[in-house]
Design a protein around this motif. Structure first.
Motif, PDB file in Angstrom:
ATOM      1  N   GLY A  67      49.349  97.308  47.891  1.00 43.07           N
ATOM      2  CA  GLY A  67      48.466  97.411  48.952  1.00 43.07           C
ATOM      3  C   GLY A  67      48.798  99.044  49.779  1.00 43.07           C
ATOM      4  N   ILE A  68      50.002  99.014  49.592  1.00 41.46           N
ATOM      5  CA  ILE A  68      50.326 100.648  50.220  1.00 41.46           C
ATOM      6  C   ILE A  68      49.984 101.543  49.309  1.00 41.46           C
ATOM      7  N   PHE A  69      49.942 101.540  47.953  1.00 42.84           N
ATOM      8  CA  PHE A  69      49.607 102.654  47.252  1.00 42.84           C
ATOM      9  C   PHE A  69      48.168 102.862  47.554  1.00 42.84           C
ATOM     10  N   LEU A  70      47.189 101.680  47.580  1.00 42.26           N
ATOM     11  CA  LEU A  70      45.999 101.680  47.975  1.00 42.26           C
ATOM     12  C   LEU A  70      45.671 102.488  49.207  1.00 42.26           C
ATOM     13  N   LEU A  71      46.330 101.952  50.348  1.00 48.67           N
ATOM     14  CA  LEU A  71      46.508 102.393  51.614  1.00 48.67           C
ATOM     15  C   LEU A  71      46.529 104.024  51.466  1.00 48.67           C
ATOM     16  N   PHE A 148      59.013 103.009  56.872  1.00 43.27           N
ATOM     17  CA  PHE A 148      57.715 102.887  56.247  1.00 43.27           C
ATOM     18  C   PHE A 148      56.735 104.152  56.666  1.00 43.27           C
ATOM     19  N   VAL A 149      56.748 104.345  57.965  1.00 44.08           N
ATOM     20  CA  VAL A 149      55.979 105.549  58.344  1.00 44.08           C
ATOM     21  C   VAL A 149      56.170 106.660  57.824  1.00 44.08           C
ATOM     22  N   ALA A 150      57.628 107.014  57.626  1.00 41.66           N
ATOM     23  CA  ALA A 150      58.222 108.212  57.276  1.00 41.66           C
ATOM     24  C   ALA A 150      57.772 108.337  55.923  1.00 41.66           C
TER      25      ALA A 150
END
Length: 179
Positions: A67-71, A148-150
């Motif tokens: 999901g993070i890669f897709l984001l 995460f944001v960084a």
């Protein structure tokens, strides 16, 4: 800075207006883009539902990574990865010179005119998949969110650098869509 943001917003608005001329085509394209990106998570679900797993990883942890890669793709592809195809087409057609005479940065104009609205399906899918996985995992604390944001910003910088390299190569090697 404010004028650059206005130019980007105007480019997004213009691109959406062009794509929304045929609304059904826009929504079908975004839906197909979203469905094609969910084959990886579907495969993960099938693996974990058949009593098989990746050692040390739960299904929701793997889905969160996907999901993070897709984001990351959902932010980079519509907003600045279109400069690759935009540069490739303009150099091939011989219209790249039109960007050179604009009173703005060439990079900014390539990014603004390369906005791809149908890739917004990836952004929606990334938010949905990450939210679904986070719902089933322990809540991260403030320090983990900051990390995460960084790291997410770093991933966007890497994607931007990759797009910039490909756009530069498309100026040198004309008509190489296979790249």
């Amino acid at each position: 800075m404010i004028s650059a943001i206005r130019i980007h917003l105007q480019g997004i608005k213009t691109s959406l207006a062009v794509r929304m001329a045929y609304r059904a085509d826009f929504f079908i394209s975004a839906f197909i883009m979203l469905i094609s990106e969910f084959f990886g998570p579907l495969l993960t679900y099938l693996i974990y539902s058949n009593e098989t797993s990746l050692p040390g990883w739960s299904m929701y942890e793997v889905l969160l990574i996907q999901g993070i890669f897709l984001l990351s793709k959902g932010v980079s592809f519509p907003f600045f990865f279109g400069m690759v195809w935009n540069t490739l087409e303009r150099v091939h057609d011989g219209t790249f010179d039109l960007l050179l005479i604009k009173p703005r940065s060439i990079l900014q104009m390539v990014i603004v005119t390369g906005f791809d609205s149908e890739d917004l399906g990836k952004l929606i899918g990334g938010v949905a998949l990450s939210g679904f996985a986070l719902y089933h995992l322990p809540r991260p604390d403030l320090y983990e969110w900051f990390n995460f944001v960084a790291l997410f910003v770093v991933s966007l910088v890497v994607m931007f650098g990759f797009a910039l390299i490909l756009a530069g190569l498309s100026i040198v090697w004309i008509a190489t869509t296979g790249i």
